[in-house]
Design an enzyme around this catalytic site. Sequence first.
Site, PDB file in Angstrom:
ATOM      1  N   TRP A  28       6.785  10.160  -5.928  1.00  0.00           N
ATOM      2  CA  TRP A  28       5.403  10.531  -5.622  1.00  0.00           C
ATOM      3  C   TRP A  28       5.162  10.530  -4.110  1.00  0.00           C
ATOM      4  O   TRP A  28       4.539  11.423  -3.543  1.00  0.00           O
ATOM      5  CB  TRP A  28       4.451   9.538  -6.318  1.00  0.00           C
ATOM      6  CG  TRP A  28       2.999   9.762  -6.068  1.00  0.00           C
ATOM      7  CD1 TRP A  28       2.396  10.918  -5.663  1.00  0.00           C
ATOM      8  CD2 TRP A  28       1.953   8.801  -6.232  1.00  0.00           C
ATOM      9  NE1 TRP A  28       1.031  10.732  -5.581  1.00  0.00           N
ATOM     10  CE2 TRP A  28       0.741   9.435  -5.917  1.00  0.00           C
ATOM     11  CE3 TRP A  28       1.927   7.463  -6.638  1.00  0.00           C
ATOM     12  CZ2 TRP A  28      -0.491   8.785  -5.976  1.00  0.00           C
ATOM     13  CZ3 TRP A  28       0.706   6.810  -6.696  1.00  0.00           C
ATOM     14  CH2 TRP A  28      -0.486   7.468  -6.369  1.00  0.00           C
ATOM     15  N   TYR A  61       3.739  16.552  -6.423  1.00  0.00           N
ATOM     16  CA  TYR A  61       3.934  15.486  -5.436  1.00  0.00           C
ATOM     17  C   TYR A  61       4.110  16.072  -4.041  1.00  0.00           C
ATOM     18  O   TYR A  61       4.937  16.939  -3.815  1.00  0.00           O
ATOM     19  CB  TYR A  61       5.149  14.606  -5.793  1.00  0.00           C
ATOM     20  CG  TYR A  61       4.945  13.751  -7.028  1.00  0.00           C
ATOM     21  CD1 TYR A  61       3.690  13.611  -7.614  1.00  0.00           C
ATOM     22  CD2 TYR A  61       6.002  13.072  -7.610  1.00  0.00           C
ATOM     23  CE1 TYR A  61       3.502  12.846  -8.740  1.00  0.00           C
ATOM     24  CE2 TYR A  61       5.823  12.289  -8.752  1.00  0.00           C
ATOM     25  CZ  TYR A  61       4.568  12.192  -9.308  1.00  0.00           C
ATOM     26  OH  TYR A  61       4.394  11.417 -10.433  1.00  0.00           O
ATOM     27  N   SER A 163       2.899  12.832 -20.174  1.00  0.00           N
ATOM     28  CA  SER A 163       2.387  11.775 -19.305  1.00  0.00           C
ATOM     29  C   SER A 163       0.870  11.782 -19.401  1.00  0.00           C
ATOM     30  O   SER A 163       0.257  12.863 -19.429  1.00  0.00           O
ATOM     31  CB  SER A 163       2.820  12.030 -17.859  1.00  0.00           C
ATOM     32  OG  SER A 163       2.356  11.002 -17.017  1.00  0.00           O
ATOM     33  N   GLY A 268       8.197   2.729  -7.153  1.00  0.00           N
ATOM     34  CA  GLY A 268       7.513   3.707  -6.309  1.00  0.00           C
ATOM     35  C   GLY A 268       7.817   3.554  -4.828  1.00  0.00           C
ATOM     36  O   GLY A 268       7.418   4.388  -4.028  1.00  0.00           O
ATOM     37  N   ARG A 274      13.975  -2.057  -0.616  1.00  0.00           N
ATOM     38  CA  ARG A 274      13.142  -2.413  -1.774  1.00  0.00           C
ATOM     39  C   ARG A 274      13.585  -1.663  -3.028  1.00  0.00           C
ATOM     40  O   ARG A 274      13.499  -2.184  -4.137  1.00  0.00           O
ATOM     41  CB  ARG A 274      11.681  -2.111  -1.494  1.00  0.00           C
ATOM     42  CG  ARG A 274      11.055  -3.111  -0.551  1.00  0.00           C
ATOM     43  CD  ARG A 274       9.623  -2.686  -0.275  1.00  0.00           C
ATOM     44  NE  ARG A 274       8.970  -3.608   0.624  1.00  0.00           N
ATOM     45  CZ  ARG A 274       7.855  -3.329   1.276  1.00  0.00           C
ATOM     46  NH1 ARG A 274       7.284  -2.140   1.120  1.00  0.00           N
ATOM     47  NH2 ARG A 274       7.307  -4.208   2.066  1.00  0.00           N
TER      48      ARG A 274
HETATM   49  P1  NAP Z   1       4.158   1.167  -7.375  1.00  0.00           P
HETATM   50  O1  NAP Z   1       5.501   0.528  -7.415  1.00  0.00           O
HETATM   51  O2  NAP Z   1       3.086   0.612  -8.220  1.00  0.00           O
HETATM   52  O3  NAP Z   1       3.640   1.208  -5.871  1.00  0.00           O
HETATM   53  C1  NAP Z   1       4.505   1.554  -4.832  1.00  0.00           C
HETATM   54  C2  NAP Z   1       3.808   1.295  -3.509  1.00  0.00           C
HETATM   55  O4  NAP Z   1       3.755  -0.108  -3.310  1.00  0.00           O
HETATM   56  C3  NAP Z   1       4.539   1.914  -2.344  1.00  0.00           C
HETATM   57  O5  NAP Z   1       3.595   2.470  -1.453  1.00  0.00           O
HETATM   58  C4  NAP Z   1       5.222   0.733  -1.721  1.00  0.00           C
HETATM   59  O6  NAP Z   1       5.386   0.820  -0.321  1.00  0.00           O
HETATM   60  C5  NAP Z   1       4.217  -0.365  -2.002  1.00  0.00           C
HETATM   61  N1  NAP Z   1       4.793  -1.711  -1.857  1.00  0.00           N
HETATM   62  C6  NAP Z   1       4.274  -2.671  -1.076  1.00  0.00           C
HETATM   63  N2  NAP Z   1       5.044  -3.778  -1.128  1.00  0.00           N
HETATM   64  C7  NAP Z   1       6.055  -3.509  -1.955  1.00  0.00           C
HETATM   65  C8  NAP Z   1       7.160  -4.258  -2.400  1.00  0.00           C
HETATM   66  N3  NAP Z   1       7.388  -5.525  -1.998  1.00  0.00           N
HETATM   67  N4  NAP Z   1       8.019  -3.701  -3.245  1.00  0.00           N
HETATM   68  C9  NAP Z   1       7.819  -2.438  -3.675  1.00  0.00           C
HETATM   69  N5  NAP Z   1       6.786  -1.663  -3.277  1.00  0.00           N
HETATM   70  C10 NAP Z   1       5.897  -2.199  -2.417  1.00  0.00           C
HETATM   71  O7  NAP Z   1       4.454   2.679  -7.758  1.00  0.00           O
HETATM   72  P2  NAP Z   1       3.753   4.091  -7.413  1.00  0.00           P
HETATM   73  O8  NAP Z   1       4.369   4.614  -6.154  1.00  0.00           O
HETATM   74  O9  NAP Z   1       2.293   4.008  -7.488  1.00  0.00           O
HETATM   75  O10 NAP Z   1       4.281   4.929  -8.658  1.00  0.00           O
HETATM   76  C11 NAP Z   1       5.667   4.917  -8.984  1.00  0.00           C
HETATM   77  C12 NAP Z   1       6.082   6.236  -9.544  1.00  0.00           C
HETATM   78  O11 NAP Z   1       5.349   6.506 -10.736  1.00  0.00           O
HETATM   79  C13 NAP Z   1       5.807   7.464  -8.663  1.00  0.00           C
HETATM   80  O12 NAP Z   1       6.749   7.649  -7.652  1.00  0.00           O
HETATM   81  C14 NAP Z   1       5.836   8.558  -9.681  1.00  0.00           C
HETATM   82  O13 NAP Z   1       7.176   8.914  -9.985  1.00  0.00           O
HETATM   83  C15 NAP Z   1       5.196   7.892 -10.877  1.00  0.00           C
HETATM   84  N6  NAP Z   1       3.750   8.210 -11.002  1.00  0.00           N
HETATM   85  C16 NAP Z   1       3.367   8.994 -12.037  1.00  0.00           C
HETATM   86  C17 NAP Z   1       2.045   9.278 -12.234  1.00  0.00           C
HETATM   87  C18 NAP Z   1       1.654  10.129 -13.403  1.00  0.00           C
HETATM   88  O14 NAP Z   1       0.476  10.531 -13.527  1.00  0.00           O
HETATM   89  N7  NAP Z   1       2.575  10.417 -14.305  1.00  0.00           N
HETATM   90  C19 NAP Z   1       1.048   8.773 -11.367  1.00  0.00           C
HETATM   91  C20 NAP Z   1       1.465   7.969 -10.309  1.00  0.00           C
HETATM   92  C21 NAP Z   1       2.810   7.674 -10.148  1.00  0.00           C
HETATM   93  P3  NAP Z   1       6.855   1.032   0.335  1.00  0.00           P
HETATM   94  O15 NAP Z   1       7.245   2.441   0.045  1.00  0.00           O
HETATM   95  O16 NAP Z   1       6.608   0.770   1.786  1.00  0.00           O
HETATM   96  O17 NAP Z   1       7.807   0.029  -0.267  1.00  0.00           O
END
Ligand code: NAP
Length: 304
Positions: A28, A61, A163, A268, A274
Amino acid sequence: MSELPPPPATRSLGTSGIVVSSIAWGMWRFAENGRTAADAAQLVHAALDAGITFLDTADIYGFDGEGGFGDAEALLGDVLAAEPGLRSRMVLSTKGGIIPPLPYDQSAIYLRKAIDASLTRLKVDSVDLWQIHRPDILIHPQEVARALDDAVASGKVRTLGVSNFTTQQTAALNHFLGHKLVSTQPEISPLRITCFENGELEQAMMLGLTPMAWSPLGGGRLAAPESARDKAVAGALDAVANAQSVSRTVAAYSWLMAHPAGIIPIIGSQNPERIAQGAQALAVRWTRQDWYAVLVAARGERLP
Ligand code: NAP
């Protein structure tokens, strides 16, 4: 107190027999901040080298970035073009059906175009999983099913998923599909527990769908909790994380993976360390008591 079974390193993608890592990595945020193809390749390698071979992207994305719609797919396409051998190391999943910011479109004509455009951007002949990103309630599921079945028959898409569908929407689409769904992707995290109580996970088990959890850290909120409730959830995760010398975020992934539906958290982070660290979730063990303590913190009230 006895421990819950540890998660396997790999799972079958639904009933397809396609083997996926039991942790996925999502793109994303891949095309953010003008990331170069070389930096992007580093992230892909970080995931694959850690055994995280299930990669999730979507045509939308990156739409709010420099290049716009399709940016994240195009960046992955550049990585694959530079290093074609990477394609066979990953199970590649993408999504479509949203024209940002609106509307949703799942007309047969739009789906055909969207799938072709994704393959072009990704520079691949086929994707292993193609998911409808969000339901378009203005199309009869039979029309959607015909278009998706055609995509599988043409070899452009190996398997199908949804989804953000309700259980009824999933059931209706699956009813009309010849090539049945293999996955569902709702938001699930220790901060977003709706799926544990609304029947989505039970439906996934009944239909043999792999649940992929988006935003498993609540979009990052778990790393820096602010509300009293989020802090309580973080505290319950920390109790296990500290005892087993892993980070809170790793404990959060493993908490999801302990559910019998075989939830695959989609990491994510776009930070190579990480991403790689996420694989430690395979080693974390949960007792029933510790697992329910996180759930109770998330509910904000005791279990009945
Ligand atoms: P998340 O893991 O909940 O959040 C990731 C965010 O948290 C990143 O910005 C990351 O920053 C941050 N973060 C801060 N501290 C962290 C740590 N210690 N370890 C890991 N991350 C940390 O996931 P998300 O990015 O919101 O979503 C994950 C995936 O779900 C997306 O990439 C996508 O593939 C999918 N998604 C799908 C939908 C849908 O509607 N189907 C919607 C949203 C997401 P850093 O990058 O700096 O580590």
